[in-house]
Design a protein around this motif. Sequence first.
Motif, PDB file in Angstrom:
ATOM      1  N   GLU A 106       0.673  -1.047  -0.220  1.00  0.00           N
ATOM      2  CA  GLU A 106       0.312   0.032  -0.402  1.00  0.00           C
ATOM      3  C   GLU A 106       0.914   1.112  -0.325  1.00  0.00           C
ATOM      4  O   GLU A 106       0.627   2.346  -0.208  1.00  0.00           O
ATOM      5  CB  GLU A 106      -1.185  -0.455   1.500  1.00  0.00           C
ATOM      6  CG  GLU A 106      -2.054  -1.156   1.220  1.00  0.00           C
ATOM      7  CD  GLU A 106      -2.768  -1.491   2.511  1.00  0.00           C
ATOM      8  OE1 GLU A 106      -2.498  -0.729   3.564  1.00  0.00           O
ATOM      9  OE2 GLU A 106      -3.778  -2.349   2.260  1.00  0.00           O
ATOM     10  N   ALA A 107       2.253   1.467   0.703  1.00  0.00           N
ATOM     11  CA  ALA A 107       2.782   2.823   0.713  1.00  0.00           C
ATOM     12  C   ALA A 107       3.597   2.296  -0.571  1.00  0.00           C
ATOM     13  O   ALA A 107       3.555   3.707  -0.378  1.00  0.00           O
ATOM     14  CB  ALA A 107       3.510   1.987   1.941  1.00  0.00           C
ATOM     15  N   ILE A 108       3.753   1.801  -1.058  1.00  0.00           N
ATOM     16  CA  ILE A 108       4.234   1.849  -2.625  1.00  0.00           C
ATOM     17  C   ILE A 108       3.797   2.324  -3.163  1.00  0.00           C
ATOM     18  O   ILE A 108       3.817   2.982  -4.749  1.00  0.00           O
ATOM     19  CB  ILE A 108       5.256   0.419  -3.384  1.00  0.00           C
ATOM     20  CG1 ILE A 108       4.597   0.020  -3.163  1.00  0.00           C
ATOM     21  CG2 ILE A 108       6.305   0.659  -2.395  1.00  0.00           C
ATOM     22  CD1 ILE A 108       4.978  -0.568  -4.139  1.00  0.00           C
ATOM     23  N   LEU A 109       2.086   2.245  -3.408  1.00  0.00           N
ATOM     24  CA  LEU A 109       1.488   3.000  -4.285  1.00  0.00           C
ATOM     25  C   LEU A 109       1.821   3.941  -5.153  1.00  0.00           C
ATOM     26  O   LEU A 109       1.633   4.033  -6.567  1.00  0.00           O
ATOM     27  CB  LEU A 109      -0.069   2.773  -4.315  1.00  0.00           C
ATOM     28  CG  LEU A 109      -0.341   1.342  -4.052  1.00  0.00           C
ATOM     29  CD1 LEU A 109      -2.055   1.368  -3.175  1.00  0.00           C
ATOM     30  CD2 LEU A 109      -0.655   0.472  -4.771  1.00  0.00           C
ATOM     31  N   PRO A 110       2.433   5.518  -3.893  1.00  0.00           N
ATOM     32  CA  PRO A 110       2.325   6.486  -4.807  1.00  0.00           C
ATOM     33  C   PRO A 110       3.227   6.831  -5.717  1.00  0.00           C
ATOM     34  O   PRO A 110       3.609   7.515  -6.405  1.00  0.00           O
ATOM     35  CB  PRO A 110       1.986   6.887  -3.658  1.00  0.00           C
ATOM     36  CG  PRO A 110       2.186   6.746  -2.530  1.00  0.00           C
ATOM     37  CD  PRO A 110       1.928   5.439  -2.765  1.00  0.00           C
ATOM     38  N   PHE A 111       4.532   5.824  -5.790  1.00  0.00           N
ATOM     39  CA  PHE A 111       5.622   5.235  -6.536  1.00  0.00           C
ATOM     40  C   PHE A 111       4.998   5.337  -7.770  1.00  0.00           C
ATOM     41  O   PHE A 111       5.626   5.721  -9.140  1.00  0.00           O
ATOM     42  CB  PHE A 111       6.609   4.699  -6.268  1.00  0.00           C
ATOM     43  CG  PHE A 111       6.967   5.435  -4.399  1.00  0.00           C
ATOM     44  CD1 PHE A 111       8.228   5.825  -4.912  1.00  0.00           C
ATOM     45  CD2 PHE A 111       7.192   4.007  -3.582  1.00  0.00           C
ATOM     46  CE1 PHE A 111       8.784   6.401  -3.267  1.00  0.00           C
ATOM     47  CE2 PHE A 111       7.717   4.590  -2.400  1.00  0.00           C
ATOM     48  CZ  PHE A 111       8.594   5.234  -2.848  1.00  0.00           C
ATOM     49  N   GLN A 112       3.654   4.921  -8.377  1.00  0.00           N
ATOM     50  CA  GLN A 112       3.227   4.530 -10.010  1.00  0.00           C
ATOM     51  C   GLN A 112       4.563   3.979 -10.714  1.00  0.00           C
ATOM     52  O   GLN A 112       4.001   3.909 -11.995  1.00  0.00           O
ATOM     53  CB  GLN A 112       2.546   5.963 -10.352  1.00  0.00           C
ATOM     54  CG  GLN A 112       1.093   6.108  -9.945  1.00  0.00           C
ATOM     55  CD  GLN A 112       0.860   7.658  -9.726  1.00  0.00           C
ATOM     56  OE1 GLN A 112       1.710   8.231 -10.370  1.00  0.00           O
ATOM     57  NE2 GLN A 112      -0.583   7.731  -9.810  1.00  0.00           N
ATOM     58  N   GLY A 113       4.872   2.533 -10.254  1.00  0.00           N
ATOM     59  CA  GLY A 113       5.751   2.124 -11.169  1.00  0.00           C
ATOM     60  C   GLY A 113       5.389   0.566 -11.184  1.00  0.00           C
ATOM     61  O   GLY A 113       4.780   0.529 -10.140  1.00  0.00           O
ATOM     62  N   ASP A 114       6.334  -0.059 -12.739  1.00  0.00           N
ATOM     63  CA  ASP A 114       6.033  -1.711 -12.157  1.00  0.00           C
ATOM     64  C   ASP A 114       7.177  -1.840 -10.824  1.00  0.00           C
ATOM     65  O   ASP A 114       8.436  -2.209 -11.079  1.00  0.00           O
ATOM     66  CB  ASP A 114       6.847  -2.001 -13.075  1.00  0.00           C
ATOM     67  CG  ASP A 114       6.687  -3.478 -13.259  1.00  0.00           C
ATOM     68  OD1 ASP A 114       6.323  -4.107 -12.014  1.00  0.00           O
ATOM     69  OD2 ASP A 114       7.498  -4.275 -14.512  1.00  0.00           O
ATOM     70  N   VAL A 115       6.336  -2.259  -9.618  1.00  0.00           N
ATOM     71  CA  VAL A 115       6.744  -2.660  -8.793  1.00  0.00           C
ATOM     72  C   VAL A 115       6.515  -3.941  -7.333  1.00  0.00           C
ATOM     73  O   VAL A 115       5.309  -3.306  -6.996  1.00  0.00           O
ATOM     74  CB  VAL A 115       7.143  -1.362  -7.078  1.00  0.00           C
ATOM     75  CG1 VAL A 115       8.522  -1.584  -5.951  1.00  0.00           C
ATOM     76  CG2 VAL A 115       7.492  -0.272  -7.761  1.00  0.00           C
ATOM     77  N   GLN A 116       6.643  -4.914  -7.723  1.00  0.00           N
ATOM     78  CA  GLN A 116       6.337  -6.212  -7.016  1.00  0.00           C
ATOM     79  C   GLN A 116       6.797  -5.910  -5.574  1.00  0.00           C
ATOM     80  O   GLN A 116       8.091  -6.019  -5.224  1.00  0.00           O
ATOM     81  CB  GLN A 116       7.137  -7.356  -7.799  1.00  0.00           C
ATOM     82  CG  GLN A 116       6.172  -8.460  -7.132  1.00  0.00           C
ATOM     83  CD  GLN A 116       6.432  -9.653  -8.249  1.00  0.00           C
ATOM     84  OE1 GLN A 116       6.411  -9.261  -9.134  1.00  0.00           O
ATOM     85  NE2 GLN A 116       6.034 -10.968  -7.459  1.00  0.00           N
ATOM     86  N   VAL A 117       6.252  -6.516  -4.433  1.00  0.00           N
ATOM     87  CA  VAL A 117       6.355  -6.506  -3.160  1.00  0.00           C
ATOM     88  C   VAL A 117       6.652  -8.641  -2.744  1.00  0.00           C
ATOM     89  O   VAL A 117       5.483  -8.620  -2.659  1.00  0.00           O
ATOM     90  CB  VAL A 117       5.582  -5.850  -2.428  1.00  0.00           C
ATOM     91  CG1 VAL A 117       6.517  -5.910  -0.761  1.00  0.00           C
ATOM     92  CG2 VAL A 117       5.490  -4.495  -2.238  1.00  0.00           C
TER      93      VAL A 117
END
Length: 209
Positions: free
Chosen positions: A166-177
């Motif tokens: 949820e915290a990385i959503l603002p980065f708006q990139g192709d990011v998988q956790v």
Amino acid sequence: MTEIKLNYHKTHFLTSAPDIRHLPEDSGVEIAFAGRSNAGKSTALNALTNQKNLARTSKTPGRTQLINLFEVEPSCKLVDLPGYGYAAVPEQMKLQWQRSLGEYLQKRECLRGVVILMDIRHPLKDLDQQMIEWAVSAELPVLLLLTKADKLSQSARSKTVKMVREAILPFQGDVQVEAYSALNRIGIDKLATKLDSWFAEIFTQTQEG
């Protein structure tokens, strides 16, 4: 995109370099492993490749002072970058590492993805967020590995993964956790699958060529 499955157990050390001018030719596909000095990068690489001593691990965080290249297959390389953040070394040396790290990330044309490792108990520190921001702005896909996942109970682990997603959503990139544990081998298959998808480009090019 061609589907491939590489054998990471065959990975071997290629070379170490203080900066990008001393690296081999900028070709093929490289995938970088980045993280704070105590995030467990070397341990994660050793677990992926099933080799105890492929990447040097140390009780003293920050021992990876060079850019270390490992070859999985011809044209497919894993890159262990200098750890950022805490390291008990002189300031001058710390600045040199940061410089070589930044230069590699900004100028290496064959870089196709970044694995950012963070201790699951202390995720998303300022420098981690800067790394994510940089990768997203460079349009590079990111896999965030929350290491040392065995240190938390399963419910705490799931909760942290959800929080980071949820915290990385603002980065708006192709990011998988994903959660990762070298000790319990949690997340190793997911890491291998992601690397396979990034390396697949080289095999597609070969077939098309």
